[in-house]
Design an enzyme around this catalytic site. Sequence first.
Site, PDB file in Angstrom:
ATOM      1  N   SER A 108       0.838  -1.192   0.000  1.00  0.00           N
ATOM      2  CA  SER A 108       0.000   0.000   0.000  1.00  0.00           C
ATOM      3  C   SER A 108       0.882   1.255   0.000  1.00  0.00           C
ATOM      4  CB  SER A 108      -0.923  -0.081   1.227  1.00  0.00           C
ATOM      5  OG  SER A 108      -1.811   0.993   1.278  1.00  0.00           O
ATOM      6  N   LYS A 137      -5.327   3.441  -2.102  1.00  0.00           N
ATOM      7  CA  LYS A 137      -4.608   2.692  -1.067  1.00  0.00           C
ATOM      8  C   LYS A 137      -5.412   2.609   0.229  1.00  0.00           C
ATOM      9  CE  LYS A 137      -0.830   1.820  -3.496  1.00  0.00           C
ATOM     10  NZ  LYS A 137      -0.563   0.473  -4.016  1.00  0.00           N
TER      11      LYS A 137
HETATM   12  C1  HXC Z   1      -2.728  12.224 -16.062  1.00  0.00           C
HETATM   13  C2  HXC Z   1      -2.910  10.106 -17.007  1.00  0.00           C
HETATM   14  C3  HXC Z   1      -1.508   9.901 -16.871  1.00  0.00           C
HETATM   15  C4  HXC Z   1      -0.723  10.963 -16.287  1.00  0.00           C
HETATM   16  C5  HXC Z   1      -2.385   8.151 -17.793  1.00  0.00           C
HETATM   17  N1  HXC Z   1      -3.393   9.001 -17.582  1.00  0.00           N
HETATM   18  N2  HXC Z   1      -1.221   8.673 -17.365  1.00  0.00           N
HETATM   19  N3  HXC Z   1      -3.515  11.247 -16.595  1.00  0.00           N
HETATM   20  N4  HXC Z   1      -1.379  12.090 -15.895  1.00  0.00           N
HETATM   21  N5  HXC Z   1       0.589  10.857 -16.148  1.00  0.00           N
HETATM   22  C6  HXC Z   1      -4.786   8.796 -17.925  1.00  0.00           C
HETATM   23  C7  HXC Z   1      -4.995   8.581 -19.404  1.00  0.00           C
HETATM   24  O1  HXC Z   1      -5.028   9.795 -20.107  1.00  0.00           O
HETATM   25  C8  HXC Z   1      -6.349   7.874 -19.393  1.00  0.00           C
HETATM   26  O2  HXC Z   1      -7.397   8.775 -19.215  1.00  0.00           O
HETATM   27  C9  HXC Z   1      -6.299   7.022 -18.147  1.00  0.00           C
HETATM   28  O3  HXC Z   1      -5.294   7.597 -17.313  1.00  0.00           O
HETATM   29  C10 HXC Z   1      -5.915   5.587 -18.454  1.00  0.00           C
HETATM   30  O4  HXC Z   1      -4.683   5.619 -19.144  1.00  0.00           O
HETATM   31  P1  HXC Z   1      -4.176   4.371 -19.981  1.00  0.00           P
HETATM   32  O5  HXC Z   1      -2.815   4.682 -20.470  1.00  0.00           O
HETATM   33  O6  HXC Z   1      -5.210   3.970 -20.958  1.00  0.00           O
HETATM   34  O7  HXC Z   1      -4.205   3.257 -18.867  1.00  0.00           O
HETATM   35  P2  HXC Z   1      -3.253   2.072 -18.658  1.00  0.00           P
HETATM   36  O8  HXC Z   1      -2.590   1.644 -19.933  1.00  0.00           O
HETATM   37  O9  HXC Z   1      -4.032   1.064 -17.953  1.00  0.00           O
HETATM   38  O10 HXC Z   1      -2.122   2.690 -17.729  1.00  0.00           O
HETATM   39  C11 HXC Z   1      -2.226   2.694 -16.354  1.00  0.00           C
HETATM   40  C12 HXC Z   1      -1.392   3.798 -15.742  1.00  0.00           C
HETATM   41  C13 HXC Z   1       0.054   3.694 -16.148  1.00  0.00           C
HETATM   42  C14 HXC Z   1      -1.536   3.779 -14.234  1.00  0.00           C
HETATM   43  C15 HXC Z   1      -2.016   5.071 -16.270  1.00  0.00           C
HETATM   44  O11 HXC Z   1       0.731   4.846 -15.780  1.00  0.00           O
HETATM   45  C16 HXC Z   1       0.795   2.556 -15.575  1.00  0.00           C
HETATM   46  O12 HXC Z   1       0.388   1.403 -15.638  1.00  0.00           O
HETATM   47  N6  HXC Z   1       1.976   2.809 -15.016  1.00  0.00           N
HETATM   48  C17 HXC Z   1       2.903   1.750 -14.610  1.00  0.00           C
HETATM   49  C18 HXC Z   1       2.637   1.283 -13.266  1.00  0.00           C
HETATM   50  C19 HXC Z   1       3.116   2.246 -12.225  1.00  0.00           C
HETATM   51  O13 HXC Z   1       3.041   3.448 -12.341  1.00  0.00           O
HETATM   52  N7  HXC Z   1       3.655   1.662 -11.197  1.00  0.00           N
HETATM   53  C20 HXC Z   1       4.155   2.429 -10.131  1.00  0.00           C
HETATM   54  C21 HXC Z   1       3.377   2.047  -8.957  1.00  0.00           C
HETATM   55  S1  HXC Z   1       4.156   2.745  -7.591  1.00  0.00           S
HETATM   56  P3  HXC Z   1      -8.310   9.301 -20.467  1.00  0.00           P
HETATM   57  O14 HXC Z   1      -9.312  10.209 -19.853  1.00  0.00           O
HETATM   58  O15 HXC Z   1      -7.348  10.024 -21.387  1.00  0.00           O
HETATM   59  O16 HXC Z   1      -8.911   8.091 -21.098  1.00  0.00           O
HETATM   60  C22 HXC Z   1       2.948   3.205  -6.603  1.00  0.00           C
HETATM   61  C23 HXC Z   1       3.517   3.907  -5.436  1.00  0.00           C
HETATM   62  C24 HXC Z   1       2.505   4.234  -4.434  1.00  0.00           C
HETATM   63  O17 HXC Z   1       1.826   3.019  -6.822  1.00  0.00           O
HETATM   64  C25 HXC Z   1       3.136   5.037  -3.360  1.00  0.00           C
HETATM   65  C26 HXC Z   1       4.274   4.335  -2.678  1.00  0.00           C
HETATM   66  C27 HXC Z   1       4.942   5.135  -1.632  1.00  0.00           C
END
Ligand code: HXC
Length: 273
Positions: A158, A176
Amino acid sequence: MSVPESTYLSAVWRDNIFKDKVIFVTGGAGTICSMQTRAMVRLGANACILGRNASKTEAAAKDIATARPGAKVIGIGECDVRKVESLEAAAARCVKELGGIDFVIAGAAGNFVASIDGISSNAFKTVMDIDVLGTYNTIKATIPHLLRSSTPRIIAVSATFHYTGMPFQAHVAAAKASVDSLIASVALEYGPRGISANVIAPGPIAETEGMARLASSKPEQIAAFAKTIPSGRYGTVKDIADATVFLFSDAGSYINGQIIPVDGASWRRQGAY
Ligand code: HXC
């Protein structure tokens, strides 16, 4: 890639404490979860890691397997935690190839830095779906197998943002908070059937991608922030891996339904950010 053991595991644990055990990890190719898995594998477990990116997940599995001669680590790519069928198929494959599931880490998460009015409703929903529905789906898909284990344990990864609220992370904080709540209910509902479920809430971990980005663009901000952390330093993946090993080991067997921040008391200062 050779990863020195001292970077992901303290020297206090005994070899083979997880011999013949199997760990199932969503988000297992990520910075934190891959090291949690590596530590478990180093100490005797076999592992099944899941991710959305097939080549990254398969490469991480191969790499983690180097932690112990003879270790079996399966990497299942193209697994989206938002789809329960995808997790059920992965759990079935894990059981078929590795013999069961004893430990689960629900670690897959979505995150980006954005203001409340700067993201779309779909962006908010996407993070809720990955984090909350994804954790639920992971638990739902693995519970039938966990119930056949003699040491069934779940850890959800989380965060601490929701304890105080967090600007530009409202979507993550809301998600979370729900993950923490879900785990509490799992502990109450399945504790009587032998399953324990806990949350590890990492604080600011130095090696994460977000932190590395900030370190290269704004190093002075990184250094200044370190001074606000009560323990005086950033966390490491090793801090999280050690906490994981403890919770999954016999030493952690009576810890159930708890939220364990591993954050150097950082969240207690969050309100002052
Ligand atoms: C604003 C965003 C964005 C950004 C995506 N979106 N990135 N909006 N700023 N940087 C929007 C898109 O425009 C879209 O909305 C919607 O989110 C879905 O985007 P998709 O790309 O279609 O979704 P998807 O392919 O499922 O991507 C999921 C994701 C991606 C979360 C957006 O970033 C991802 O999977 N990232 C990798 C995983 C990750 O970040 N892991 C780190 C976790 S660490 P619209 O309206 O345009 O349709 C963590 C730490 C917690 O969680 C804290 C610890 C201390």
